[in-house]
Design a protein around this motif. Structure first.
Motif, PDB file in Angstrom:
ATOM      1  N   VAL A 180      -1.318 -10.326 -12.118  1.00  0.00           N
ATOM      2  CA  VAL A 180      -1.560  -9.265 -11.140  1.00  0.00           C
ATOM      3  C   VAL A 180      -0.980  -7.992 -11.731  1.00  0.00           C
ATOM      4  CG1 VAL A 180      -1.162  -8.470  -8.796  1.00  0.00           C
ATOM      5  CG2 VAL A 180      -1.451 -10.908  -9.234  1.00  0.00           C
TER       6      VAL A 180
ATOM      7  N   ILE B  96      -1.438  -2.626  -7.589  1.00  0.00           N
ATOM      8  CA  ILE B  96      -2.039  -2.493  -6.257  1.00  0.00           C
ATOM      9  C   ILE B  96      -2.162  -1.004  -5.973  1.00  0.00           C
ATOM     10  CG2 ILE B  96      -1.778  -2.968  -3.791  1.00  0.00           C
ATOM     11  CD1 ILE B  96       0.126  -5.241  -4.564  1.00  0.00           C
TER      12      ILE B  96
ATOM     13  N   GLY C 210      -3.931   1.952  -2.874  1.00  0.00           N
ATOM     14  CA  GLY C 210      -4.555   2.102  -1.560  1.00  0.00           C
ATOM     15  C   GLY C 210      -4.998   3.532  -1.324  1.00  0.00           C
TER      16      GLY C 210
ATOM     17  N   GLY D 232      -1.440   3.868  -7.741  1.00  0.00           N
ATOM     18  CA  GLY D 232      -1.269   2.447  -8.036  1.00  0.00           C
ATOM     19  C   GLY D 232       0.186   2.118  -8.335  1.00  0.00           C
TER      20      GLY D 232
ATOM     21  N   TYR E   6       3.612  -3.302  -0.049  1.00  0.00           N
ATOM     22  CA  TYR E   6       3.053  -2.006  -0.450  1.00  0.00           C
ATOM     23  C   TYR E   6       3.207  -1.077   0.743  1.00  0.00           C
ATOM     24  CZ  TYR E   6      -0.134   1.377  -2.561  1.00  0.00           C
ATOM     25  OH  TYR E   6      -0.678   2.498  -3.118  1.00  0.00           O
TER      26      TYR E   6
ATOM     27  N   PHE F 281      -6.935  -1.195   0.702  1.00  0.00           N
ATOM     28  CA  PHE F 281      -5.977  -1.569  -0.331  1.00  0.00           C
ATOM     29  C   PHE F 281      -6.667  -2.528  -1.286  1.00  0.00           C
ATOM     30  CE2 PHE F 281      -3.179  -0.428   3.196  1.00  0.00           C
ATOM     31  CZ  PHE F 281      -2.346   0.461   2.551  1.00  0.00           C
ATOM     32  N   THR F 282      -6.476  -2.272  -2.568  1.00  0.00           N
ATOM     33  CA  THR F 282      -7.146  -3.064  -3.605  1.00  0.00           C
ATOM     34  C   THR F 282      -6.098  -3.585  -4.578  1.00  0.00           C
ATOM     35  OG1 THR F 282      -9.084  -1.664  -3.390  1.00  0.00           O
ATOM     36  CG2 THR F 282      -8.944  -3.012  -5.379  1.00  0.00           C
ATOM     37  N   ILE F 283      -6.298  -4.829  -4.999  1.00  0.00           N
ATOM     38  CA  ILE F 283      -5.403  -5.435  -5.986  1.00  0.00           C
ATOM     39  C   ILE F 283      -6.186  -5.621  -7.292  1.00  0.00           C
ATOM     40  CG2 ILE F 283      -5.926  -7.808  -5.274  1.00  0.00           C
ATOM     41  CD1 ILE F 283      -2.891  -8.361  -5.711  1.00  0.00           C
TER      42      ILE F 283
ATOM     43  N   TYR G 108      -6.217  -7.590 -10.967  1.00  0.00           N
ATOM     44  CA  TYR G 108      -5.646  -8.726 -11.673  1.00  0.00           C
ATOM     45  C   TYR G 108      -6.583  -9.130 -12.810  1.00  0.00           C
ATOM     46  CZ  TYR G 108      -8.751 -11.161  -8.400  1.00  0.00           C
ATOM     47  OH  TYR G 108      -9.838 -11.569  -7.672  1.00  0.00           O
TER      48      TYR G 108
ATOM     49  N   THR H 157     -11.043  -7.031  -9.492  1.00  0.00           N
ATOM     50  CA  THR H 157     -10.494  -6.229  -8.385  1.00  0.00           C
ATOM     51  C   THR H 157     -10.946  -6.859  -7.081  1.00  0.00           C
ATOM     52  OG1 THR H 157     -12.387  -4.749  -8.272  1.00  0.00           O
ATOM     53  CG2 THR H 157     -10.563  -4.071  -9.683  1.00  0.00           C
TER      54      THR H 157
ATOM     55  N   THR I 136     -10.645  -5.947  -2.889  1.00  0.00           N
ATOM     56  CA  THR I 136     -10.151  -5.130  -1.773  1.00  0.00           C
ATOM     57  C   THR I 136      -9.768  -6.100  -0.668  1.00  0.00           C
ATOM     58  OG1 THR I 136     -11.572  -3.300  -2.397  1.00  0.00           O
ATOM     59  CG2 THR I 136     -10.734  -3.305  -0.131  1.00  0.00           C
TER      60      THR I 136
END
Length: 163
Positions: free
Chosen positions: A3, A6, A8, A25, A42, A60-62, A64, A72, A74
């Motif tokens: 990961v 993150i 947003g 980020g 976050y 919010f998007t992560i 990895y 990605t 969301t």
């Protein structure tokens, strides 16, 4: 999976491409093994000078990756309503307090001016003359009642009749 970070954003409710606030980020750089769950915090601070009380889209998007690809997801994409913080002394509350104080002040002023009341102590008995100055005076003794006789309530004249 690694990961990476993150990020947003707060977007217009009507047009998702219009960014109201973009939260940079935050690097996470955490390895997550298969069948393992990890929670990330976050936190955001929305600037009240930029964001008005209204409905906004928050996302919010992560990010990895594995050895072959970058992904990605969301994980939060909802419409939320922002409110002004309710404080003890906002503009409307302060106006209400000032208006209430003014009404009480005018009431006290009118009461003191109109009644002319004072809290004085006297050693003698109080009479109606002190609190009803415009009213006819009440008899203070029984002299008038004795002037009537039993024959119909006519008054006796002084010095002109026989006793």
């Amino acid at each position: 999976l690694n990961v990476s970070f993150i990020m947003g954003s707060v977007n217009s409710h009507f047009n998702f491409n219009h960014y109201v606030a973009n939260f940079s980020g935050r690097p996470v750089n955490t390895i997550v093994e298969s069948n393992q769950e990890v929670a990330f915090v976050y936190g955001i601070n929305a600037d009240p000078t930029i964001i008005d009380p209204f409905e906004y889209r928050i996302a919010f998007t992560i990010f990895y990756e594995n050895d072959e690809e970058i992904f990605t997801t969301t994980f939060f994409n909802e419409t939320r309503t922002f409110y002004e913080p309710s404080g003890l002394f906002d503009g409307r509350t302060m106006f209400t307090y000032l208006l209430g104080a003014a009404v009480v002040g005018v009431g006290v002023l009118l009461f003191n001016r109109g009644g002319k009341s004072s809290s004085t102590t006297s050693s003698g008995p109080s009479t109606t003359e002190e609190w009803l100055p415009d009213m006819p005076k009440a008899p203070t003794s029984g002299k008038r009642a004795r002037k009537r006789n039993s024959s119909g309530g006519k008054r006796k004249s002084k010095g002109k009749g026989k006793n």
